[in-house]
Write an enzyme that holds these catalytic residues in place. Structure first.
Site, PDB file in Angstrom:
ATOM      1  N   GLU A  44      10.672  19.227  10.815  1.00  0.00           N
ATOM      2  CA  GLU A  44       9.469  19.331  10.640  1.00  0.00           C
ATOM      3  C   GLU A  44       8.080  18.238  10.818  1.00  0.00           C
ATOM      4  O   GLU A  44       7.116  18.166  11.306  1.00  0.00           O
ATOM      5  CB  GLU A  44       8.668  20.697   9.536  1.00  0.00           C
ATOM      6  CG  GLU A  44       9.646  22.098   9.794  1.00  0.00           C
ATOM      7  CD  GLU A  44      11.141  21.534   8.988  1.00  0.00           C
ATOM      8  OE1 GLU A  44      11.811  22.447   8.524  1.00  0.00           O
ATOM      9  OE2 GLU A  44      12.252  20.526   8.686  1.00  0.00           O
ATOM     10  N   ASP A  59      14.399  23.152   8.072  1.00  0.00           N
ATOM     11  CA  ASP A  59      14.547  23.984   6.822  1.00  0.00           C
ATOM     12  C   ASP A  59      15.822  23.928   6.770  1.00  0.00           C
ATOM     13  O   ASP A  59      15.591  25.052   8.024  1.00  0.00           O
ATOM     14  CB  ASP A  59      13.010  23.716   5.983  1.00  0.00           C
ATOM     15  CG  ASP A  59      12.555  23.090   5.908  1.00  0.00           C
ATOM     16  OD1 ASP A  59      12.723  22.137   5.683  1.00  0.00           O
ATOM     17  OD2 ASP A  59      10.865  23.047   5.260  1.00  0.00           O
ATOM     18  N   ASP A  84      16.692  27.489   6.012  1.00  0.00           N
ATOM     19  CA  ASP A  84      15.592  28.964   5.963  1.00  0.00           C
ATOM     20  C   ASP A  84      15.906  29.889   6.875  1.00  0.00           C
ATOM     21  O   ASP A  84      15.284  28.844   8.142  1.00  0.00           O
ATOM     22  CB  ASP A  84      14.774  29.014   4.167  1.00  0.00           C
ATOM     23  CG  ASP A  84      13.372  28.152   4.882  1.00  0.00           C
ATOM     24  OD1 ASP A  84      13.562  27.704   6.040  1.00  0.00           O
ATOM     25  OD2 ASP A  84      13.063  28.230   3.844  1.00  0.00           O
ATOM     26  N   GLU A 121      12.486  30.476   7.635  1.00  0.00           N
ATOM     27  CA  GLU A 121      11.509  29.478   8.535  1.00  0.00           C
ATOM     28  C   GLU A 121      11.619  28.467   9.022  1.00  0.00           C
ATOM     29  O   GLU A 121      11.548  27.947  10.943  1.00  0.00           O
ATOM     30  CB  GLU A 121      10.307  28.950   7.502  1.00  0.00           C
ATOM     31  CG  GLU A 121       9.664  30.048   6.853  1.00  0.00           C
ATOM     32  CD  GLU A 121       8.686  30.957   8.319  1.00  0.00           C
ATOM     33  OE1 GLU A 121       8.188  29.891   9.130  1.00  0.00           O
ATOM     34  OE2 GLU A 121       8.903  32.493   8.213  1.00  0.00           O
ATOM     35  N   TYR A 168      16.175  21.281  -1.939  1.00  0.00           N
ATOM     36  CA  TYR A 168      15.756  22.155  -1.207  1.00  0.00           C
ATOM     37  C   TYR A 168      14.357  23.178  -1.576  1.00  0.00           C
ATOM     38  O   TYR A 168      15.258  24.184  -2.749  1.00  0.00           O
ATOM     39  CB  TYR A 168      15.721  23.252   0.222  1.00  0.00           C
ATOM     40  CG  TYR A 168      15.227  24.031   0.505  1.00  0.00           C
ATOM     41  CD1 TYR A 168      14.043  23.155   1.527  1.00  0.00           C
ATOM     42  CD2 TYR A 168      14.810  25.142   1.580  1.00  0.00           C
ATOM     43  CE1 TYR A 168      13.248  23.186   2.425  1.00  0.00           C
ATOM     44  CE2 TYR A 168      14.306  25.633   2.319  1.00  0.00           C
ATOM     45  CZ  TYR A 168      13.085  25.057   2.913  1.00  0.00           C
ATOM     46  OH  TYR A 168      12.453  25.782   3.451  1.00  0.00           O
ATOM     47  N   ARG A 183      12.000  26.142  -0.939  1.00  0.00           N
ATOM     48  CA  ARG A 183      11.988  27.228  -1.095  1.00  0.00           C
ATOM     49  C   ARG A 183      13.569  28.117  -1.635  1.00  0.00           C
ATOM     50  O   ARG A 183      14.564  28.373  -0.431  1.00  0.00           O
ATOM     51  CB  ARG A 183      11.620  27.504  -0.318  1.00  0.00           C
ATOM     52  CG  ARG A 183      10.081  27.243  -0.074  1.00  0.00           C
ATOM     53  CD  ARG A 183       9.663  27.445   1.136  1.00  0.00           C
ATOM     54  NE  ARG A 183       8.492  26.902   1.447  1.00  0.00           N
ATOM     55  CZ  ARG A 183       7.598  25.641   2.212  1.00  0.00           C
ATOM     56  NH1 ARG A 183       8.555  25.049   2.485  1.00  0.00           N
ATOM     57  NH2 ARG A 183       6.991  25.196   2.136  1.00  0.00           N
ATOM     58  N   HIS A 230      20.219  28.737  -1.426  1.00  0.00           N
ATOM     59  CA  HIS A 230      21.313  27.737  -0.991  1.00  0.00           C
ATOM     60  C   HIS A 230      21.894  27.201  -2.270  1.00  0.00           C
ATOM     61  O   HIS A 230      23.205  27.610  -3.217  1.00  0.00           O
ATOM     62  CB  HIS A 230      21.379  26.737  -0.106  1.00  0.00           C
ATOM     63  CG  HIS A 230      21.049  27.131   1.443  1.00  0.00           C
ATOM     64  ND1 HIS A 230      21.813  27.296   2.374  1.00  0.00           N
ATOM     65  CD2 HIS A 230      19.397  27.488   2.121  1.00  0.00           C
ATOM     66  CE1 HIS A 230      21.193  27.852   3.173  1.00  0.00           C
ATOM     67  NE2 HIS A 230      20.237  27.997   2.992  1.00  0.00           N
TER      68      HIS A 230
END
Length: 844
Positions: free
Chosen positions: A7, A80, A82, A84, A296, A298, A343
């Site tokens: 990203e 990432d 997740d 998103e 990570y 989130r 995770h």
């Protein structure tokens, strides 16, 4: 070289360092496409088909990726881990295929890693997979839902509720939580109660505090000592009796550490300890993750990888000793029902590296990393061992009993490095008591009664709001920060001293939605919908079926509002908010009867700005208004809906009132003969509670005449205007530094301030003080003055200005010379209007 896409450029830089020259690592800079912000981007009639648009800023990034694929048509999507991140990978692949940058046989793989470390990245490269369709479907469902709600509900608000901006699926529920808490606070009735505390001493002279728990042989409840009289009787009961230690009980206790951080608890703790907002926390965490310092950020998981647990235990032993490491690792289970975004917990990637070792230069990142590091290590440390002591002291007749509590930390355990913060202060029993023996006397040093009042529930902070959302089951780790930020940016909520307070717009939107779209701002409905969306992630539901069921009922609810009139909506909101806006009066009279005209009915109204206020139905004959909210709310100055009477001036009542734009003073009442009685706003810095009759009359007397200007005789006035206190001469205004000067400024000071104003404008726009006053013209009358002008000194008489001859000292000019110069100037036409020039005749 295979093309790896992530990203952000920061993440790309870190990963490129680990992968080396055999890979090309590029950044997509977040999402590359989205639904266009216009109607029709989601078509419910075509199976919720979506029209996607590549953002203008993203086109150059897509081109860079497409160009790189020309050299090596092998694409690795490493966004990432997740929902998103999965969606970004899906969008990238779709967009590149639409550009023909990817062929049917081009190898495309997806890799995920929970931390940007060399081990995690290289291991992920060995275990590629395809884009997860279930995660993408869950993304599509959420994105479509948010679009359909926003583009169908927001126009209803614009048409039916002036000033409202927009509404969102989860944001509106979040706003409701804040508004309902505020209404709880406003409806709260404080209740008085008292406590009695005694300062006692052991026979060895050591002092300690004890609280009265038994009076008259009865155990006291919270409200048993209800007033000062009862408190004084309790004090006398203790004073008149000798006290002895009845019992001393010491119990061992332990405290276990908190679980490692997940997204919501990290946001809560950063708010408590540093005052960080949710977005501020997530921005700092994002930078730490991209730099490879933390996992990570989130996630709704609190479990930790086994190798991380062992690394934490090793770090604890090396730094603090074996006594701080429990016999077996601590295991934490996820609380989320469907932890699809989880995770691992949020933890350091290197357990031995504290904040000092990383040498972080950014203050927010340094604080947040230190918090994460300490929380992670403490979660694997030994429990704290305590000894809690309770001492009961009683009179011989058992009519009076007091209790002292305290604790001693026998072994600090995890408390050595970390203790979780609290959202609200609590009465602790952590005081250390002196040595106290059963049966010994307790000497009374002092006895103190203390008055208390019950407190309303506290307003939400961003931290407690996220906690509440998590408890209800709305929102997810990737959305908490944006939800809380959005309702503030829309002007529905403001943050004051870290507390969230609903604005008028927010109250109205909530009242409207709660009445006309009650189902869709319901806590249970929203939570159930979140679970259905999680089921899509797990692959147990079809995303289009969830959307179809939602859309069928939601579309009908929107269509039902089409015929609503604004007046009907406002009256309905008046009914909904009536207990809040128009509470029962003390005398039982109609709380909605206008207190000014006695005929009109009070109701909530909205202004073009979107602000709300209470006004009279007899407008414009009656112009009574008061702020939105209950009458007299938040005015400790006792100003009710009909104001506060300050006194009489002749036959006129002088009152201080609360208006839509702030407090003001008023002479007389609103009547048919006088619909607009004299009023004056209170200047900035003047407290309505401190206004008295004298000050009110001073304000109502403005503007005040200072006196005629010495140059032209025009009156100078002092007053208070839109921009503060001023003096005025003709059309020239000069600001004054202090409000009080308006009532005391004299002629000399006023002329001086006006002259400064002229000088600041380059000498234009108003009169300046004369150099000399010569008196009346001996033949024709009128003041003769010597003035300083742009082209030198001159004599002024009425409209005649006569320039002084060169080398003439202005101070040496007398009346004879002045009269002579004036006559000469008159002979040349001075002071008369010039004739307009004749127009030239047209040629031919």
């Amino acid at each position: 070289m295979p093309v790896v896409v992530v990203e952000s450029p920061a993440k790309a830089k870190t990963i490129n360092k680990y992968l080396g020259k055999d890979y090309t690592v590029l950044a997509s800079y977040g999402h590359v496409r989205d639904l266009p912000a216009k109607d029709g981007s989601v078509d419910p009639d075509q199976g919720f088909e979506m029209t996607w648009e590549v953002a203008a800023d993203s086109k150059k990034h897509i081109k860079a990726i497409a160009d790189a694929l020309k050299d090596d048509p092998s694409l690795i999507l490493a966004t990432d881990p997740d929902r998103e991140g999965e969606a970004i990978s899906w969008h990238l692949e779709e967009t590149l295929r639409n550009r023909k940058a990817l062929k049917k046989d081009t190898p495309v793989s997806r890799v995920v890693f929970n931390a940007i470390t060399k081990t995690a990245v290289t291991e992920a490269m060995k275990n590629p997979r395809q884009v997860d369709k279930d995660l993408v479907d869950a993304y599509l469902a959420r994105r479509a839902l948010d679009y359909l709600v926003g583009f169908n509900l927001s126009p209803v608000l614009w048409r039916k509720l002036p000033g409202a901006r927009s509404a969102g699926r989860v944001q509106s529920v979040c706003l409701r939580i804040i508004v309902e808490r505020e209404m709880e606070i406003e409806a709260f009735q404080a209740r008085e109660y008292w406590s009695v505390t005694a300062l006692l001493a052991t026979p060895r002279g050591q002092e300690f505090e004890a609280r009265l728990t038994v009076l008259g042989g009865k155990k006291l409840d919270r409200f048993d000592i209800a007033n000062a009289t009862a408190a004084e009787m309790a004090v006398q009961a203790i004073t008149s009796r000798d006290l002895t230690v009845k019992s001393v009980e010491a119990k061992p206790a332990s405290r276990n550490p908190s679980a490692p951080f997940m997204t919501s608890t990290l946001q809560q703790e950063a708010s408590r300890k540093f005052g960080f907002g949710a977005r501020q926390t997530m921005n700092a965490a994002q930078r730490l993750y991209e730099a490879g310092h933390i996992t990570y950020m989130r996630t709704d998981g609190i479990d930790m990888a086994p190798e991380a647990v062992m690394a934490a235990r090793d770090a604890i032993k090396a730094r603090y000793g074996a006594a701080y490491v429990p016999d077996s690792p601590r295991m934490y289970k996820n609380k989320a029902k469907n932890a699809q975004e989880a995770h691992e917990c949020i933890r350091p990637t290197e357990m031995t590296a504290d904040a000092a070792a990383l040498k972080l230069t950014d203050g927010d990142q340094r604080k947040l990393y230190d918090l994460i590091w300490k929380r992670t290590l403490s979660s694997q440390m030994e429990a704290a061992r305590l000894e809690r002591t309770t001492v009961d002291i009683a009179s011989a007749d058992q009519q009076v009993e007091l209790r002292a509590t305290g604790q001693v930390v026998l072994f600090d355990g995890f408390l050595k490095i970390y203790e979780e913060g609290r959202d609200e202060p609590e009465d602790g029993d952590d005081k250390v008591l002196p040595q106290i023996m059963q049966g010994e006397t307790a000497a009374k040093k002092s006895i103190t009664p203390e008055q208390h009042f019950t407190q309303p529930p506290p307003r939400y902070t961003e931290a407690t709001l996220v906690k509440k959302m998590e408890e209800i089951g709305i929102g997810r780790p990737s959305t908490y920060a944006s939800i809380v930020t959005t309702i503030q940016e829309r002007g529905y909520v403001r943050k004051d001293k870290n507390r969230l307070i609903p604005e008028d717009k927010g109250r109205l939107v909530t009242a409207f939605l709660s009445n006309y779209f009650r189902k869709y701002v319901g806590y249970e409905f929203t939570a159930n919908l979140e679970e259905e969306l999680d089921d899509i992630t797990a692959g147990s539901r079809q995303w289009t079926e969830v959307l179809a069921r939602f859309w069928r009922d939601f579309k009908a609810a929107v269509e039902e509002t089409a015929e609503l009139r604004i007046t009907d909506v406002l009256e309905k909101i008046n009914e909904v908010l009536e207990p809040h806006l128009f509470p029962p009066t003390a005398d039982g009279s109609d709380p909605r009867l206008c207190p000014n005209c006695g005929q009109g009915r009070l109701s909530m109204r909205t202004a073009r700005s979107g602000g709300a206020f209470i006004g009279c139905s007899n407008y414009p004959e009656c112009r009574y208004t008061r702020p939105f909210g209950p009458p007299g709310m938040d005015d400790g100055d006792e100003i009710g809906p009909d104001g506060k009477l300050l006194g009489m001036d002749g036959d006129d009542e002088i009152r201080v009132m609360k208006g839509r734009f702030g407090p003001y003073v008023q002479r007389g009442k609103v009547t048919d003969e006088q619909p607009k009685p004299p009023r004056a706003s209170l200047p900035k810095g003047w407290d309505a509670a401190g206004i008295d009759l004298e000050k009110a009359l001073m304000l109502l007397s403005l503007p005040r005449e200072v006196g005629p200007h010495p140059e032209d005789g025009e009156m100078i006035e002092a007053g208070i205007g839109r921009y503060g206190p001023y003096v005025k001469h003709g059309k020239l205004y000069a600001n004054l530094p202090e409000v009080d000067e308006v009532f005391s400024i004299g002629m000399n000071r006023a002329v001086e301030e006006l002259a400064k104003k002229v000088a600041s404008r380059g000498g234009r726009g108003a009169a300046v003080p004369p150099l000399a006053e010569l008196g009346e013209h001996p033949e024709k009358g009128g003041i003769v003055q010597v003035m300083s002008g742009r082209y030198g000194p001159y004599v002024k008489w009425g409209k005649v200005n006569a320039t002084l001859p060169k080398e003439t000292d202005p101070q040496a000019v007398d009346m004879d010379l002045a009269v002579k110069l004036i006559a000469e100037r008159e002979d040349k036409g001075g002071g008369k209007k010039k004739a307009a020039p004749r127009k030239k005749k047209a040629a031919g």
